[in-house]
Design an enzyme around this catalytic site. Sequence first.
Site: not given
Lengths: 446, 446, 148, 148
Positions: B203, B235, B237, B287, B291, B294
């Site tokens: 994209l 990639h 954040k 995905e 967990r 952050v």
Amino acid sequence: MFRKVLIANRGEIALRVIRACRELGIRTVAVYSEADRHSTHVQFADESVCIGPPQATKSYLSLPAVISAADITRADAVHPGYGFLAENATFAEAVNAHGMTFIGPSPAHLRQFGDKLSAKAAARAAGLPLLPGSHGSVETLDEAVEVARAAGYPLMLKAAAGGGGKGMRVVEDEEQLKKVFVITSTEARAAFGSGLVFLERLLRAPRHVEVQVAGDRFGNALHVGDRDCSMQRRHQKIIEEAPAPNLSPDLRHKILTAAARLVSSTGYVTVGTCEFLVEGDEFYFLEVNPRIQVEHPVTEMVTGIDLVQLQIRLAAGERMPIRQDQVETRGHAIEVRVNAEDPWKFTPSPGRITGYHAPGGPGVRVDSAVHEGAMVQPYYDSLVAKLIVHAADRDSAIRKLLGALDEYVVEGIRTSIPLQKLLLADPAFREVRFHTRYIDEWLKMR
Amino acid sequence: MFRKVLIANRGEIALRVIRACRELGIRTVAVYSEADRHSTHVQFADESVCIGPPQATKSYLSLPAVISAADITRADAVHPGYGFLAENATFAEAVNAHGMTFIGPSPAHLRQFGDKLSAKAAARAAGLPLLPGSHGSVETLDEAVEVARAAGYPLMLKAAAGGGGKGMRVVEDEEQLKKVFVITSTEARAAFGSGLVFLERLLRAPRHVEVQVAGDRFGNALHVGDRDCSMQRRHQKIIEEAPAPNLSPDLRHKILTAAARLVSSTGYVTVGTCEFLVEGDEFYFLEVNPRIQVEHPVTEMVTGIDLVQLQIRLAAGERMPIRQDQVETRGHAIEVRVNAEDPWKFTPSPGRITGYHAPGGPGVRVDSAVHEGAMVQPYYDSLVAKLIVHAADRDSAIRKLLGALDEYVVEGIRTSIPLQKLLLADPAFREVRFHTRYIDEWLKMR
Amino acid sequence: MDSKKIDELLKLMQRRGVAEFTFEHEGTVLAVKFAGHAVAAPQQVVTVAAPIAAPVAAAASAAPARPVGGIAIKAPIVGTFYRAAAPDAPNYVNVGDKVRKGQVVCIVEAMKLMNQIESDVEGVVLEVLVDNGNPVQFGQELFRLGPV
Amino acid sequence: MDSKKIDELLKLMQRRGVAEFTFEHEGTVLAVKFAGHAVAAPQQVVTVAAPIAAPVAAAASAAPARPVGGIAIKAPIVGTFYRAAAPDAPNYVNVGDKVRKGQVVCIVEAMKLMNQIESDVEGVVLEVLVDNGNPVQFGQELFRLGPV
């Protein structure tokens, strides 16, 4: 909206107002005494002006110094914070006379609520319940005896111009009343410039419940929930929470609507607090605090409403931005005041903070103006920081607060934290078995 | 509920877990490398164990060291935080084998979602939309060419075992695909131990939208709102917010329910995140992060739900304490990661913090593990603190965050704060005209 | 504060035998340490690290730096300390024993594995610092050895 | 705190056998460690204020400490500085003028009141530090006077 606001205060509340202004896009002017040159509120304001020497009477309490600082910085409004000049009607008038806006109620409202007797008259006119008593000053001993017989003992004999626990005497019976009437009046005249006294029924174990209120210039009045501030030492609030725990829905509703009614009937503008004593299912009007209060954050935490921003917007003439039915409380919030003082002797403990770590994480708010290396001045009040927590319910909030106090490290000065930890862990606090004299009695028992 | 939890992590997330445990009445054990002896998480845990030298491989990543520390302190559960061993199925198995509970999903779920191909298979089985592509590994170049023709160019050629932007190549046309297919597979085998690759449509300007999810052992699954984390550099954040702005109610509903469906269909237990790419009105499964993440605080701020406490309770076998219709979002929250790094060159900047002042006040949350005098170690990731704000709407939150960043003083090391201030003030951010490659392009333009 | 004022201050301090001083006035800070004085803690005369003396967690077993002298054998891994291979076996070493490099001196159990710990130094056992069956942290001192 | 005061303090401390001390008064801090004292762990001798170098607010008019020498006449109140009684009136004082104690040297307007500011020192005007009509803070230097 204002372009530039001068903040006539220091410490955490000055920083609180700076933060509110910043979010509203308003420039800020800090004023400071020579002792506060390096203070946080000076560092974070857009501009700052030194207004005098360390003594508060010559700086933060000096009307000409503050007005003049606003003048030369071309501020268009003045926020007084709490304490200092916040409830000084003459100051508010002077601000207005210089073409600026006082961010608070009108001078007339400051006068009305600054005097206990006219405050009670306003409350009575709005249909709020008052404690049995004279409902006005008593001039002679004979009159006092007569009023006392009607109201019933025990009673409090109070100076009309007193406050903060000063100028008050407990009167257990008629014999005692005859003994202390004249001396109380004489002392009041010496201490407060007015010898007017009044009589009021003494409650043995009342809770202090207060209501955050707000009004605009268009006649809109509302309440923003209640708080409990019964945990006091010598009339100084130590722990505050919102909402007030264990009130029946009916009683809570009565208290909240009574407070809003007083705002409405007096045409009060901006934010304020209406204080009550509660015993059993009865509540009695105590007084109005016509300012933003130290404990306002607990209400902000449960309602999500920024009260200082609301205060500024209402002072600027805006219409009330929320309706009563939009005021919702979520969870429970508790605040403790971290004071620079010996936790057991209550003697002030000014000095340099040599180590500092504030707690953080979810639901933890710190309103402070200190940091490692900061100097806690001996000239002003001892409030160093306010620690406020917010959790889903009261028990969780108490646990969170205890944890946060464990994380709170302040080195170099003594603080009230050890006392507060004990009080929070006290079963009477957890089980809401406290009243306004609880801490004083608890301290005597230790 | 657990009696004692060992936290197999360090820094702010270790402190975050300690705080959650404390509120749940659970004792905590910190583990630390020799470099972290004086760290905050060690000071605030009930117990602590030194597990190895500074290198993470010999301490926080050492399976025997961590398990053994849990053993000797008789912990009954292990919280892995994020990073380190958090998604290591073998570790989770070892924790279980030693009679303790791994606070996270089952080893089987860690394996299922740790592998991109099996994760996509699970998503497809649950009816979630996937990007056009191979939907599984492609073995030969011929197969790749065929898949590519069906999916359409441009495409991404990805290592199945890669992650965090590693092992990926953009393929613009068939000619290029023929050139890079073999080399990508060979590199993948060398870097990740598996040469499996797959193809996926690229994209051009997608947004990264993710959904916080939770599941219990009784088959209850729900979503706890969405987040936008499109502001990424390579990639990684940099700015995260909740809710994701400018999604149509219909699209948001589709994304949220898709995520909850995946939890439900896979029987996933505890909390996790389901990540999607969004372009226009289309969304594609990316995905699952099995967990706590952050950026979990932004969701906590808008929902009032403590996600770490929820995670611990679900791991302990409790039933989901909330229903889907009780998950309500209020206002807007934004988080920035304060990293110890050069804000422009992104080189790490470890060292001692010589001056520190964290912002505070209403709606400001700091999750950090530092203080004045603290040492930022060169051995671990550069996250020093997370600053999260919560306000009534997105614009107010941006203003509040900018003000809080102005108040944030970190001396002695360089931090990412200057970069974040620029990004927050950028019109594209304010007007939600960004995508996952926006920051990389923005940095090139400067 | 100009250099004249500073010089005046320096002279004054020297005359009065001052070793180091800090002077702060209206935002100006002067921190001085005169040469020729062996003052401890040379690292940061100023801005003392003052690591926050917070509720220091009770370590599983805090490693005490007991100054017995000699060299220590430290735990290379976290685990449970055993002085013998089995409950009824003799101790690997006792006080007074001579220890060679590479000699097994104890066991540290980690993840159900019995890890034989070898000495990396030579010497005579002066003291055994951990009781049998107790937990040990990484780097914790287990034995003190003196010269042979 | 001038050097005389400092010396006095040093002598006093020495006489009483003090090894190190910190003296703080109205924003001035003096921390001293005398030589010849084996002081243990000087943990917090100093703890300098280290005022956080945060966005320092631009003062309405930052008082610059311009070292012209001489003695300063400082503003005793906040307000607007005027050198003359009226726009068309002559300045109270000009550079080179001799000033007596008690002589009016300027006006500081505060709350619409024209406050005549009298000099509390004697001397010759070396420099006028504020422009006519500009705002002044409390304590800001207005004039520098040299010896007659």
